[in-house]
Design a protein around this motif. Structure first.
Motif, PDB file in Angstrom:
ATOM      1  N   UNK A 152      -4.258  -2.722 -41.821  1.00 42.60           N
ATOM      2  CA  UNK A 152      -4.082  -1.948 -40.625  1.00 42.60           C
ATOM      3  C   UNK A 152      -2.600  -1.550 -40.421  1.00 42.60           C
ATOM      4  N   UNK A 153      -2.500  -0.281 -39.563  1.00 42.01           N
ATOM      5  CA  UNK A 153      -1.404   0.231 -39.295  1.00 42.01           C
ATOM      6  C   UNK A 153      -1.322   0.422 -37.717  1.00 42.01           C
TER       7      UNK A 153
ATOM      8  N   UNK B  75       3.618   2.560 -41.853  1.00 45.55           N
ATOM      9  CA  UNK B  75       4.633   1.834 -40.991  1.00 45.55           C
ATOM     10  C   UNK B  75       3.694   0.782 -40.331  1.00 45.55           C
ATOM     11  N   UNK B  76       4.321  -0.381 -39.909  1.00 45.90           N
ATOM     12  CA  UNK B  76       3.860  -1.362 -39.193  1.00 45.90           C
ATOM     13  C   UNK B  76       2.587  -1.686 -39.661  1.00 45.90           C
ATOM     14  N   UNK B  77       2.459  -2.059 -40.942  1.00 48.34           N
ATOM     15  CA  UNK B  77       1.229  -2.527 -41.675  1.00 48.34           C
ATOM     16  C   UNK B  77       0.985  -4.010 -41.626  1.00 48.34           C
ATOM     17  N   UNK B  78      -0.156  -4.233 -41.025  1.00 43.37           N
ATOM     18  CA  UNK B  78      -0.458  -6.081 -40.832  1.00 43.37           C
ATOM     19  C   UNK B  78      -1.770  -5.928 -41.840  1.00 43.37           C
TER      20      UNK B  78
ATOM     21  N   UNK C 128       1.492   3.802 -31.965  1.00 43.15           N
ATOM     22  CA  UNK C 128       1.069   3.336 -30.521  1.00 43.15           C
ATOM     23  C   UNK C 128       1.757   2.036 -30.339  1.00 43.15           C
ATOM     24  N   UNK C 129       1.785   1.306 -31.236  1.00 43.23           N
ATOM     25  CA  UNK C 129       2.061  -0.184 -30.973  1.00 43.23           C
ATOM     26  C   UNK C 129       0.880  -0.992 -30.496  1.00 43.23           C
ATOM     27  N   UNK C 130      -0.262  -0.384 -30.068  1.00 40.72           N
ATOM     28  CA  UNK C 130      -1.224  -1.000 -29.296  1.00 40.72           C
ATOM     29  C   UNK C 130      -2.596  -1.247 -30.232  1.00 40.72           C
ATOM     30  N   UNK C 131      -2.988  -0.109 -31.024  1.00 45.28           N
ATOM     31  CA  UNK C 131      -4.413  -0.201 -31.671  1.00 45.28           C
ATOM     32  C   UNK C 131      -3.855  -0.112 -33.052  1.00 45.28           C
ATOM     33  N   UNK C 132      -4.853  -1.160 -33.728  1.00 47.38           N
ATOM     34  CA  UNK C 132      -4.577  -0.866 -35.342  1.00 47.38           C
ATOM     35  C   UNK C 132      -5.601  -0.383 -35.819  1.00 47.38           C
TER      36      UNK C 132
END
Lengths: 402, 629
Positions: A164-165, A111-114, A169-173
């Motif tokens: 990175x995911x 999830x939330x991979x950049x 937390x949406x804060x730390x990758x």
């Protein structure tokens, strides 16, 4: 990677340590994480003036959120396979966009991979925040777009492609670096040169097109004639024999081409002159473009402490190769005239003209030009340094840009 | 999630922070319009266009409006002054909302976080607590969305719940730790800032007590430097009045500047603020209008950091003759006299003169006591009584204080003097460096037969030298110290008088020496350059055409015969190799060129047959080409 000349006015990201910190800042924290970090720093600074309860709480919970984000996010590191799909090179100042294919090779849904490049040089910076892949199931593939701003010409290695995911937390990758190393070529900024005329005579060039295209030894195909006693078997033109039933051989002739040399002065003493060199290279790229579109052979001499001599062929798709050479040139602290003369003057009899792109104009450079003129070589001199008068030259020998 | 919904989500933290700002600082006039603007911009179909000039102008106008507004409706009193918080808060509020509505969430959230920090500088009240909770909640909602929890189903929710739990536990622990270590942290920070960031002064106090427990730092910080030969001790403050068992600085009429009678001269450069006291040798006159004499023969001055002061003094550490002191100079409180009476009895046995008695007490302390930087005189009675009774270790002020009191009890006028005992002379520059650890205290005793005060030093130096070794540094350290001192002096001089410092640099012989050396070096380069050219010409010949032909010959061999001339290889050796690899015909062609070249190059042939050489070279090229084919 190019060595940078230190300057008092250089931007912060040109300092290695600051760039490394900035790289960590962008690579490990999401935009929200960065905001929370600044909140923690601000609260921490204000707490120095007194431990007000609200300030301490803001500091404690902001810092705790970042710590917790790092701790809880660790098990959710992505396992992916990455592949860059680089487009043709761009010019300095341009934005480079390319695709990266991502495949989830782990067993967990990501999830939330950049995806972003890490460890970039000072002259290539991320152009925007990385795209986010909201969901990537095991085995699933996706493509993202990565955009880089290429500020300066050069040949740069791209070594650290990071996945990175930011979950949960949406804060730390939590980063995982993967992907092979690629080479990013940024051409010099291209200055279009209109109507650049070169005086030329056609000189005999032993080797013909083959030399023009890649240095070797051959002649140009001219036509066919009937076989005569003593002709080489390998010259027999078999399709003609098949059509006519008679032995026909191929004929060759030596070629005459216009051969030009471009001398690039890369003597630089300050960061300010580096900018001038970039302008010169930009103009040189424009001139090379004009020449490449015509039937010219071009010899390129990069003159600094060492002389680099590149031979490029006739207009046979070598322009990219030339731009690549211009992209990877590095400045030098002095121009070795003796070495330049030893490399350039022996070629003079075969040269129709020499185009000199100079950083400045002084007696030594003027003497070099005189020697070329004495050998009957036509000269065109270009100097972009403001206020420099190209003395001793005929006005027709001075290249002026519009 | 649609664009409008995303923008609405991103707007949550700014709205919450605006509410906090309004509640904490009564700045509703800023928060409400900003919030309304944000809601309206979010409600629009398209986000606000982001234009940097518009953004900067909006921020600047907001700062101005905030500045004006803070005069009418000032923010709540807190850590940040209202005149600063008003413009700053308004600017941050407007910028944050604009950035969020224009899709620049990173900037928007960052300014929100900064505004939240500024808003929480007020006392903690229930409304502030509620608003702060709303801020935390708003950020948590955004974290949940940004972390993928919203799309992750139960797994995502569980992951986020775990994150929240760890955050809460860590945050509470961290908060307790910060509160619990308030003193330690602040002490550590202030010590660090004092040592590293803030300019600090050093002053010998105008009062001196003898507490039961005390500790002094033996810091290496450089306070000032002395050029010339200073006296053994430099006096800064004279403590001649003993009131309530504490020594106080001498008071009295400030006299005029005394006549300069000394022959020795030193130059003192202050590198730190030393309060008002100037360290000077006994009997000195400071030749500077900004220095003023004080009672007791000491000097004072303000803002002298970075200045170099010229001081004249007798050189034999003699104080000027003065009339006999008043009864105040022998005053000791009754309580102290009672406590110390028993020690006095045997101390002066056999001594009749004031000098003899003073020397006896000095020897008593020097030989019978130890020196320490951590004094512990806990026990029964006055600390000095404990010191004398149990012969405990102490540092200079205790010994000086005890000696002066014992002499006063004997009716001999005595006082304590604070200053420095310099000990470190740089062997390279001759400059004496005085550090904090050189601070010292001793006793001056009035000897009636001499009509002046005379210094006595009761500190046990044997023991002190073990603890704080004195002496000059070795050569390497001295060189480093000399460079450091030069930099310090330059910095301080520039700080004190920039124009004067620049003039000093321009007048410096070192500067002109360096310029001269540079010019000579440049000239030498020019002289050497033709010499190098001559050497090169001797090797390669005058005729560039010949050089070019030879270069072409070597290049041809490299390209077509795959033969590269070694740096020290002769033409003959190269020809031999060529023959070995490609046969006698090639050698013959090459030899034709080499002979022609050598003829032209070395035999001074005036009519160089360049055409012949060119033809020989072409023949060699064709021969090699044929072989390759």
């Amino acid at each position: 990677m190019k060595r940078r000349r230190w300057s008092f006015l250089m931007s912060p990201e040109e300092h290695d340590s600051l760039r490394a910190m900035h790289d960590l800042y962008l690579g490990l924290l999401t935009p929200l994480g960065r905001a929370v970090l600044w909140g923690a720093i601000a609260a921490g600074m204000l707490a120095l003036g007194g431990l007000a309860r609200g300030i301490v709480q803001l500091f404690a919970f902001s810092a705790a959120a970042l710590i917790a984000g790092a701790l809880v996010g660790w098990p959710f590191r992505p396992r992916v396979r990455l592949q860059r799909h680089l487009p043709p090179p761009v010019s300095a100042g341009d934005r480079l966009e390319y695709r990266v294919s991502v495949q989830n090779v782990g067993w967990r849904t990501l999830r939330q991979v950049t995806i972003q490049e890490r460890g970039l040089p000072a002259d290539v910076r991320p152009a925007e925040e990385p795209e986010v892949i909201p969901l990537l199931r095991p085995g699933e593939k996706a493509e993202v777009r990565v955009a880089l701003h290429c500020k300066l010409r050069g040949v740069y290695p791209l070594r650290r492609l990071q996945a990175a995911s930011a979950f949960p937390s949406g804060l730390f990758k939590w980063p995982v670096r993967t992907g092979g190393e690629d080479r990013l070529v940024v051409y010099p900024r291209f200055t279009p040169v209109e109507g650049f005329e070169v005086p030329h005579g056609r000189n005999y060039q032993p080797g013909g097109i083959s030399v023009a295209s890649h240095v070797g030894d051959s002649t140009e195909f001219f036509g066919t004639r009937e076989y005569r006693q003593g002709d080489r078997m390998r010259d027999i033109h078999w399709p003609s024999y098949a059509r006519t039933g008679r032995l026909v051989v191929k004929e060759f002739q030596e070629e005459y081409f216009v051969r030009l040399a471009m001398v690039l002065d890369i003597e630089v003493h300050s960061a300010r002159e580096e900018k001038l060199l970039e302008q010169s290279l930009s103009v040189a790229a424009g001139i090379a473009d004009v020449l490449a579109r015509r039937e010219y052979i071009l010899d390129l001499f990069a003159a600094g402490p060492r002389i680099f001599h590149f031979q490029a062929g006739r207009a046979l798709a070598h322009f990219d190769h030339l731009l690549e050479i211009l992209a990877s040139l590095e400045s030098g602290s002095r121009l070795d005239f003796a070495a330049l003369e030893a490399a350039l003057l022996p070629e003079a009899p075969r040269l129709s003209a020499v185009i000199l792109v100079m950083m400045t104009w002084d007696p030594k450079r003027a003497a070099l030009v005189r020697q070329l003129q004495e050998r009957g070589v036509a000269i065109r001199v270009l100097c972009l340094r403001p206020g420099v008068e190209l003395t001793g030259l005929d006005p027709s020998e001075v290249v002026r840009l519009g | 999630m649609s664009g409008r919904a995303q923008r609405a989500l991103a707007l949550l933290p700014p709205l919450a922070v605006l509410a906090l700002y309004a509640v904490a600082h009564q700045q509703g006039w800023v928060a409400v319009p900003c919030a309304a603007w944000g809601v309206w911009a979010t409600w629009r179909k398209e986000p606000l266009p982001y234009r940097r000039p518009v953004f900067l102008i909006a921020g600047a106008l907001a700062v101005v409006a905030g500045g004006v507004g803070s005069l009418v409706a000032p923010t709540a009193p807190g850590m940040v002054p209202p005149l600063l918080l008003g413009p700053l808060g308004t600017g941050l509020a407007v910028s944050a909302v604009y950035a969020i509505c224009a899709g620049r969430t990173l900037f928007g959230w960052t300014w929100c976080a900064l505004l939240a920090a500024l808003s929480l500088t007020v006392p903690w009240t229930p409304p502030v607590a509620v608003a702060a909770g709303a801020v935390f909640a708003a950020f948590a909602v955004v974290m949940f969305a940004q972390g993928g929890g919203a799309r992750g189903g139960w797994g995502g929710a569980l992951g986020f719940a775990l994150f929240l739990a760890v955050t809460a536990a860590t945050g509470l622990r961290l908060e307790r730790t910060v509160h619990g270590s308030e003193g330690a942290v602040m002490e550590l920070l202030s010590a660090w800032m004092r040592d590293n960031l803030l300019p600090r002064g050093f002053g010998l106090e105008g009062q001196l007590g003898t507490p039961r427990q005390s500790r002094v730092e033996a810091s290496d910080r450089v306070l000032f430097e002395v050029e010339g030969d200073p006296a053994q001790r430099l006096r800064s403050v004279v403590l001649g009045e003993l009131v309530d068992d504490r020594w106080h600085q001498l008071r009295g009429e400030r006299g005029g500047v005394p006549e300069s009678t000394g022959t020795a001269v030193i130059t003192l450069t202050l590198l730190q603020e030393l309060g008002r006291a100037l360290p000077t040798p006994a009997g000195s006159v400071v030749e500077d209008a900004s220095a003023l004499p004080l009672p007791g023969g000491v000097w004072s001055g303000r803002d002298l950091r970075g200045r170099s002061l010229r001081i004249r003094f007798p050189g034999d550490e003699q104080l000027p003759v003065e009339p006999a002191p008043t009864a105040e100079a022998v005053r000791v409180s009754e309580g102290l006299r009672r406590e110390l009476e028993s020690f006095r009895a045997g101390l002066f046995a056999g001594q009749d003169s004031a000098r003899g008695k003073a020397s006896a007490v000095e020897a008593f302390f020097r030989e019978g006591f130890e020196y320490t930087l951590e004094v512990d005189l806990t026990g029964r009675g006055h600390p000095l009584a404990v010191l004398l009774r149990e012969r405990r270790a102490a540092y200079c002020t205790y010994f000086a204080s005890a000696m002066a009191i014992l002499l006063r009890m004997e009716g001999i006028p005595a006082r304590v003097v604070g200053g420095f005992a310099p000990s470190e002379r740089n062997p390279l520059t001759g400059v004496v460096t005085v550090r904090e650890r050189d601070a010292h205290a001793w006793v001056e005793v009035y000897l009636a037969d001499e009509g002046r005060y005379v210094p006595f030093d009761p500190t046990p130096w044997r023991s002190r030298d073990t603890l704080l070794p004195r002496g000059s540094p070795n050569l390497a350290s001295a060189a480093l110290e000399a460079v450091g001192a030069w930099v310090r002096r330059g910095f301080n001089a520039f700080r004190a008088d920039p124009w004067g410092a620049l003039q000093g640099v321009a007048r410096s012989p070192w500067l002109w020496g360096a310029i001269l050396a540079g010019l000579v070096w440049r000239l030498r380069r020019h002289v050497r350059a033709p010499r190098r050219a001559l050497a090169r010409r001797a090797l390669e010949g005058d005729d560039r055409r010949l050089v070019a032909l030879r270069a072409e010959y070597l290049k041809l061999l490299a390209a077509r015969a795959d033969l590269r001339a070694a740096p020290a290889e002769t033409d003959e050796e190269l020809l031999a190799r060529l023959e070995q690899r490609h046969g006698p015909e090639v050698r013959e062609r090459a030899e034709a060129f080499v002979r022609g070249y050598q003829q032209a190059r070395f035999r001074g042939d005036a009519t160089v047959d360049l055409q012949g050489l060119r033809e020989a070279l072409d023949a060699l090229g064709k021969c090699l080409g044929r072989l390759a084919a």
